[in-house]
Design an enzyme around this catalytic site. Structure first.
Site, short mmCIF file in Angstrom:
data_model
loop_
_atom_site.label_atom_id
_atom_site.label_comp_id
_atom_site.label_asym_id
_atom_site.label_seq_id
_atom_site.Cartn_x
_atom_site.Cartn_y
_atom_site.Cartn_z
N GLY A 1 0.75 -1.21 0.05
CA GLY A 1 -0.05 -0.03 0.02
C GLY A 1 0.96 1.29 -0.01
N VAL B 1 16.84 8.48 -1.24
CA VAL B 1 17.73 7.32 -1.56
C VAL B 1 18.53 7.68 -2.71
CG1 VAL B 1 17.54 5.01 -2.49
CG2 VAL B 1 16.23 5.59 -0.48
N ARG C 1 1.09 -5.07 -5.00
CA ARG C 1 1.56 -6.34 -4.30
C ARG C 1 1.83 -7.25 -5.33
NH1 ARG C 1 -2.64 -3.81 -1.06
NH2 ARG C 1 -1.81 -3.20 0.74
N ASP D 1 5.36 -4.98 6.29
CA ASP D 1 5.77 -6.23 6.45
C ASP D 1 5.98 -7.17 5.29
OD1 ASP D 1 3.07 -6.32 6.64
OD2 ASP D 1 3.20 -7.03 8.61
N GLY D 2 4.79 -6.92 4.51
CA GLY D 2 4.95 -8.01 3.33
C GLY D 2 6.10 -7.56 2.42
N SER D 3 6.54 -6.26 2.10
CA SER D 3 7.36 -5.88 1.28
C SER D 3 8.80 -6.62 2.19
CB SER D 3 7.43 -4.43 1.20
OG SER D 3 6.20 -4.01 0.84
N THR E 1 4.29 2.66 5.67
CA THR E 1 2.86 2.22 5.80
C THR E 1 2.04 2.94 6.79
OG1 THR E 1 1.63 0.32 6.71
CG2 THR E 1 3.59 0.51 7.39
N ASP F 1 -0.31 2.23 8.58
CA ASP F 1 -0.72 1.40 9.73
C ASP F 1 0.07 1.24 10.98
OD1 ASP F 1 -2.80 0.39 8.19
OD2 ASP F 1 -1.87 -1.59 7.61
N ASP G 1 2.40 -0.35 11.76
CA ASP G 1 2.38 -1.84 12.30
C ASP G 1 3.86 -2.62 12.39
OD1 ASP G 1 2.25 -2.21 9.74
OD2 ASP G 1 0.65 -3.79 9.75
N ARG H 1 -26.74 13.71 16.12
CA ARG H 1 -26.50 12.45 15.57
C ARG H 1 -25.39 11.61 16.20
NH1 ARG H 1 -27.48 13.69 9.30
NH2 ARG H 1 -29.76 13.17 9.28
N ARG I 1 -6.36 -3.16 9.20
CA ARG I 1 -6.82 -4.52 9.23
C ARG I 1 -6.77 -5.45 10.30
NH1 ARG I 1 -6.74 -5.68 2.99
NH2 ARG I 1 -4.65 -5.51 3.22
N HIS J 1 -24.36 14.36 20.80
CA HIS J 1 -23.85 13.68 19.33
C HIS J 1 -22.54 12.83 20.01
CE1 HIS J 1 -21.50 17.35 20.23
NE2 HIS J 1 -20.58 16.78 19.69
N GLU K 1 -10.72 -0.74 10.76
CA GLU K 1 -11.07 -1.56 9.91
C GLU K 1 -11.23 -3.14 9.98
OE1 GLU K 1 -8.28 -1.22 6.67
OE2 GLU K 1 -9.36 -2.63 5.23
N VAL L 1 -8.86 7.70 1.03
CA VAL L 1 -8.42 9.01 1.13
C VAL L 1 -7.60 9.36 2.34
CG1 VAL L 1 -10.28 9.62 3.08
CG2 VAL L 1 -9.52 11.42 1.45
N ARG M 1 -4.97 7.32 2.65
CA ARG M 1 -3.55 7.04 2.20
C ARG M 1 -2.89 8.18 1.34
NH1 ARG M 1 -3.80 0.91 1.06
NH2 ARG M 1 -3.38 1.55 -0.99
O1 F6P Z 1 -1.48 -1.69 4.88
C1 F6P Z 1 -2.01 -0.44 4.54
C2 F6P Z 1 -3.52 -0.52 4.20
O2 F6P Z 1 -3.96 0.85 3.90
C3 F6P Z 1 -4.48 -1.07 5.46
O3 F6P Z 1 -4.61 -0.05 6.38
C4 F6P Z 1 -5.68 -1.59 4.49
O4 F6P Z 1 -6.06 -2.47 5.39
C5 F6P Z 1 -4.91 -2.12 3.08
O5 F6P Z 1 -3.73 -1.36 2.92
C6 F6P Z 1 -5.76 -1.76 2.09
O6 F6P Z 1 -5.39 -2.26 1.07
P1 F6P Z 1 -5.67 -1.91 -0.51
O7 F6P Z 1 -5.35 -0.76 -0.96
O8 F6P Z 1 -5.04 -2.94 -1.25
O9 F6P Z 1 -7.15 -2.06 -0.41
#
Ligand code: F6P
Length: 322
Positions: free
Chosen positions: A13, A25, A74, A105-107, A127, A129, A131, A164, A173, A218, A225, A253, A255
């Protein structure tokens, strides 16, 4: 063997500040006598040999821009041995002897795969997140926090005007750092995160009732998520309390947008450090920040660490939100 030619890519992401990291870099590398290649679309660009040689001006006018000038993806193909071998062959063909990967982390798992196949690689945490366990702040997190805060402040205006309840889903996630901090900053009545199980009666309805007793009309409920279900939650709140309730999913929005000062500086420091590590002959490291100090960790060690959820902050939020 000294490093002469490196590549940089963004993966997973996107996160605001990635451009500032790419810039750091490229500039550090070139100013220290290296050649740099920008790789398009993450690991896919390595597999498809989609890269170009950068100069000092290739990274002009991007420090303030969100997204990533290198695009991102990805890459399921990179998870296969064949994909990884293609990537390594393309890097070798071009004489590239070091790679900087900006992502989550995936990267970093991909970065490890490159290292295991003999290609020195350094990771930079980018990221929203936040995390990555060994890192206090990842690139993009601060911008996302501020974007969410701005959006939720706007929701508060309309929730308040209509008496409201506003149920808002923010990204994350598996991690509730964004939700927790935004919840505090926006005065949420309840904050739901994936790290902590919640009870609809106790954590939402009872808190709303206690707040309503003090004449407040309110409410803002922040939901990460990973907890999900905001549409159903809003419906149930309305049915059970009689208070008109709306659900909002902030979505992507969060990101986008121009990175904050903090993310630009952090990204610049991390990009600079990544190149220095490659020049020192290091590999399989992730650049991090702790107590304002730039450090580096072994990627394997970094991935195995678990980031503790800040329970004190979570409890504090609940104490002051009624
Ligand atoms: O890891 C970053 C993130 O924005 C998460 O917060 C979210 O769950 C996920 O990516 C959404 O991924 P995609 O852009 O593939 O919908």
């Amino acid at each position: 063997m000294s490093v002469k030619r490196i590549a940089v890519l963004t993966s997973g992401g996107d996160a605001p500040g990635m451009n500032a990291a790419i810039r750091a870099v490229a500039r550090t590398a070139i100013n220290r006598g290296l050649e740099v290649y920008g790789v398009y679309r993450g690991y896919n660009g390595l597999i498809n040999d989609d890269m170009f040689e950068m100069n000092l001006r290739s990274v002009s006018d991007i420090i303030h821009r969100g997204g990533t000038m290198l695009y991102t993806a990805r890459s399921p193909e990179f998870r296969t041995e064949e994909g990884m071998q293609k990537a390594i062959a393309n890097l070798r063909k071009r004489g590239i002897d070091g790679v900087v990967v900006i992502g989550g982390d995936g990267s970093f798992r991909g970065a490890q795969d490159l290292t295991r196949r003999g290609m020195p690689t350094i990771g930079i945490p980018g990221t929203i997140d936040n995390d990555i366990s060994c890192c206090e702040h990842t690139i993009g997190y601060d911008t996302a926090l501020n974007t969410c805060m701005e959006m939720i402040d706007k929701l508060r205006d309309t929730a308040q005007s209509h008496d409201r309840c506003s149920v808002v889903e923010v990204m994350g996630r598996r991690a509730g750092y964004l939700a927790l901090n935004v919840g505090i900053a926006c005065g949420a009545t309840s904050i739901l995160v994936p790290e902590i199980e919640f009870d609809f009666e106790k954590d939402i309805l009872e808190r709303m009732a206690a707040t309503a007793k003090t004449q407040k009309k309110h409410f803002i409920i922040i939901v990460a998520e990973g907890v999900g279900g905001v549409l159903e939650m809003a419906k149930s709140i309305e049915e059970r309390t009689g208070i008109e309730t709306r659900a909002t999913i902030l979505g992507h929005v969060q990101r986008g947008g121009s990175p904050t000062l903090r993310d630009r500086v952090l990204a610049s420091q991390m990009g600079n450090e990544a190149v220095k590590l490659l020049l020192e002959g290091k590999s399989n490291r992730v650049v991090t920040i702790q107590n304002d100090h730039i450090l580096d960790y072994d990627i394997e060690e970094a991935l195995a660490m678990k980031k503790p959820f800040n329970l004190d902050l979570y409890e504090m939020a609940h104490e002051i939100s009624i």
